[in-house]
Design a protein around this motif. Structure first.
Motif, PDB file in Angstrom:
ATOM      1  N   UNK A 172       4.937   4.029   4.536  1.00 26.37           N
ATOM      2  CA  UNK A 172       4.170   2.917   3.967  1.00 26.37           C
ATOM      3  C   UNK A 172       4.968   1.627   3.972  1.00 26.37           C
ATOM      4  N   UNK A 173       6.298   1.709   3.812  1.00 28.45           N
ATOM      5  CA  UNK A 173       7.117   0.497   3.716  1.00 28.45           C
ATOM      6  C   UNK A 173       6.975  -0.398   4.942  1.00 28.45           C
ATOM      7  N   UNK A 174       6.658   0.179   6.088  1.00 30.43           N
ATOM      8  CA  UNK A 174       6.504  -0.634   7.292  1.00 30.43           C
ATOM      9  C   UNK A 174       5.305  -1.581   7.194  1.00 30.43           C
ATOM     10  N   UNK A 175       4.344  -1.247   6.342  1.00 29.12           N
ATOM     11  CA  UNK A 175       3.128  -2.053   6.225  1.00 29.12           C
ATOM     12  C   UNK A 175       3.178  -3.004   5.027  1.00 29.12           C
ATOM     13  N   UNK A 176       4.269  -2.957   4.258  1.00 31.26           N
ATOM     14  CA  UNK A 176       4.378  -3.829   3.089  1.00 31.26           C
ATOM     15  C   UNK A 176       4.760  -5.232   3.516  1.00 31.26           C
ATOM     16  N   UNK A 177       4.215  -6.208   2.831  1.00 27.44           N
ATOM     17  CA  UNK A 177       4.546  -7.601   3.104  1.00 27.44           C
ATOM     18  C   UNK A 177       4.427  -8.416   1.824  1.00 27.44           C
ATOM     19  N   UNK A 178       4.982  -9.609   1.856  1.00 28.41           N
ATOM     20  CA  UNK A 178       4.979 -10.488   0.694  1.00 28.41           C
ATOM     21  C   UNK A 178       3.974 -11.601   0.916  1.00 28.41           C
ATOM     22  N   UNK A 179       3.160 -11.845  -0.089  1.00 30.81           N
ATOM     23  CA  UNK A 179       2.174 -12.928  -0.028  1.00 30.81           C
ATOM     24  C   UNK A 179       2.502 -13.912  -1.127  1.00 30.81           C
ATOM     25  N   UNK A 180       2.759 -15.150  -0.769  1.00 26.74           N
ATOM     26  CA  UNK A 180       3.103 -16.186  -1.734  1.00 26.74           C
ATOM     27  C   UNK A 180       2.482 -17.491  -1.270  1.00 26.74           C
ATOM     28  N   UNK A 181       2.364 -18.458  -2.182  1.00 26.82           N
ATOM     29  CA  UNK A 181       1.757 -19.738  -1.830  1.00 26.82           C
ATOM     30  C   UNK A 181       2.766 -20.877  -1.847  1.00 26.82           C
ATOM     31  N   UNK A 182       4.031 -20.607  -2.135  1.00 32.04           N
ATOM     32  CA  UNK A 182       5.064 -21.632  -2.090  1.00 32.04           C
ATOM     33  C   UNK A 182       6.413 -20.946  -1.992  1.00 32.04           C
TER      34      UNK A 182
END
Length: 564
Positions: free
Chosen positions: A197-207
């Protein structure tokens, strides 16, 4: 008749990919950004041919002096319609079963014992539907942490993460729906224990300075089946082209979704909301407010000093800020060496234009000054206040209708799934007593066995959503009746006044509440005294008690006539 095999994975991918309307999803996202004061120039992370990634939206501070009228209007509407007790009415089932289903829905919705319900999710969908044109909730099952049995649950979904047939305006008219859900790495690992699963994890941020959190995307697809394929459910990890997926029957045999819609446009493929309808007027108001604010800040008066005619040392000390400086004239002057040039007057056209746009916005939004709790600077009469209140109530008719339909659809899906698959024990209220449903040791108490083969119908009373407004109107009517008390018995009929009072306080049969053996009710005079019925009869030259009895008979006949 539905086919026997499940929908193939390539068909699922083709359906979803052909229905990804990027401009529409971007529009929904940017409208939500504008609604909370964020920049609409925020970048959208997308991967070509797949469902876009949208950054989390943080509420930003606004400029001083300007407010988000649309956000306030949305909260006013949803608070009026969704702040009352949400209840449903189930019909066409045996007595007792209807109470059990209604109580079951209410108990699951409200939650309890440390577990939250769905009320906040319903409100989020109502806000999104009113503001953006579409609010979405997903219905599913979750394991109860205490009993270990599964129960029905509801969660809100951001409208730009709900994909359905692009040729349809409403999700319920689509043959499929695909939810884009984001989970923590730990939860995604439980859903796909054999995947990295870690391969599909990502970070979503707006700044760059925002808190970074890793999330995993899971696509959840449902269809209703057709003549070729049986109802199917598909889970895909990450993207549409992911090689990690699960294909299984859709045991719900329906789309587990309910949608709150906004307004339909003749040429639009999707409904629109308050932002699209009111943004131009609100931006024009903001421009005028900014211009007026600049004139107030920068249009200050100035002092002009003829320094050639004043003492040089005194002028220097004055400029340095020394207190109590005496400036002496070095020569005789015919006019004052210090002149005050006042600031320029504010442009009255700006104020008139602002008033006009404010009135236009009230028409577009249906929210008046009374709704916002603002009192006008001018004196207005009670009839004008009543007129504004009635217009405001009439303008909310569409929102009340859409939220009523949304709650009805939600209740239908929840009961459809809950009666078949909810096995978590629950105590419900039936008439004036309590009973336990879904008792593991008593199959007859299971909801699926209680409902049986009955095709029940679900109703939602729109008046229950506006109960607060109705109570306010009732109090206004009662206050008006109190003002008319001095006229009762003189120019207003006593019996009519009594019947009207009983109706306003909620008496279903006013005639049954009257004391028929008593003399007719006589209202107080302006002096506050209540005349004796016998003395009044004597004053009317009724010589015998039989005459009084005839008056009572006439009053009772009038009551029966009004009741009929």
């Amino acid at each position: 008749m539905a086919g026997s095999k499940l929908t193939p994975l390539d068909v699922v991918r083709e359906r979803v990919r052909d229905s990804i309307d990027i401009p529409y999803l971007d529009s929904l996202y940017n409208q939500a950004l504008y609604l909370v004061g964020a920049s609409t120039q925020q970048a959208v992370n997308s991967s070509g041919g797949d469902i876009p990634w949208y950054a989390d939206i943080n509420v930003n501070e606004l400029e001083i002096g300007r407010s988000r009228r649309m956000l306030s209007a949305v909260h006013i509407v949803t608070s009026r319609l969704l702040s009352n007790e949400l209840a449903i009415d189930v019909r066409e089932v045996p007595d007792g079963v209807d109470d059990a289903l209604e109580s079951y829905f209410r108990r699951r919705m409200e939650g309890g014992c440390g577990e939250g319900g769905w009320v906040d999710d319903i409100k989020r969908a109502g806000i999104a539907g009113n503001a953006l044109g579409m609010g979405v909730v997903q219905v599913g099952l979750v394991t109860d942490r205490k009993s270990g049995y599964q129960k029905v649950t509801v969660k809100s979904v951001k409208p730009w993460y709900c994909i359905f047939d692009a040729a349809q305006q409403d999700v319920l008219d689509s043959d499929f729906v695909c939810f884009v859900n984001h989970y923590s790495v730990e939860r995604a690992r439980k859903m796909f224990p054999n995947a990295d699963v870690e391969k599909f994890a990502r970070s979503v941020k707006d700044s760059p300075s925002a808190f970074k959190r890793k999330i995993v995307r899971v696509l959840e697809y449902y269809d209703k089946g057709d003549e070729d394929y049986a109802p199917t459910r598909v889970l895909m990890l990450g993207t549409l082209d992911s090689k990690i997926f699960e294909v299984e029957p859709n045991v719900f045999e329906c789309l587990p979704v309910a949608v709150c819609l906004g307004w339909d446009s003749p040429a639009s493929s999707r409904p629109h909301g308050r932002v699209m309808k009111e943004v131009a007027t609100e931006l024009a108001i903001h421009d005028l407010e900014r211009r007026w604010d600049d004139e107030i800040r920068n249009g200050l008066g100035v002092d002009v000093v003829d320094v050639t005619s004043l003492d040089e040392n005194g002028v220097r000390r004055w400029e340095e800020g020394s207190p109590n400086v005496k400036i002496r004239q070095t020569q005789r002057l015919t006019e004052d060496p210090i002149k005050r040039i006042p600031n320029r007057p504010l442009d009255t056209n700006v104020l008139e234009r602002l008033r006009h746009l404010t009135q236009v916005y009230q028409v577009e939004s249906g929210i008046s000054e009374l709704d916002r709790g603002l009192m006008s600077s001018k004196r207005i009469t009670a009839s004008e206040i009543d007129y504004m209140a009635n217009v405001s109530q009439a303008n909310k008719g569409h929102e009340a209708e859409q939220i009523t339909l949304f709650l009805k659809r939600l209740a239908e899906v929840v009961l459809h799934i809950g009666t078949k698959f909810d096995r978590c024990p629950l105590t419900v209220k039936v008439r004036s007593s309590y009973a336990k449903v879904n008792d593991p040791g008593e199959p007859r108490s299971w909801l699926v066995n209680l409902v049986g083969d009955y095709e029940y119908r679900v109703y939602v009373d729109a008046q229950a959503l506006t109960k607060t407004d109705l109570m306010y109107q009732q109090q206004m009517n009662l206050a008006q009746l109190r003002d008319a008390l001095p006229l009762v018995g003189r120019t207003i009929d006593e019996l009519w006044f009594t019947m009207r009072w009983l109706e306003l306080i909620g008496e279903e049969d006013p005639s049954a509440a009257l004391k028929h053996n008593a003399p007719p009710v006589v209202g107080p005079d302006p002096g506050g005294t209540v005349p004796n019925p016998m003395e009044q009869a004597a004053a009317q030259q009724i010589p015998t008690p039989g005459g009084v009895q005839r008056i009572e008979d006439a009053a009772r006949a009038g009551v029966r006539g009004m009741a009929a």
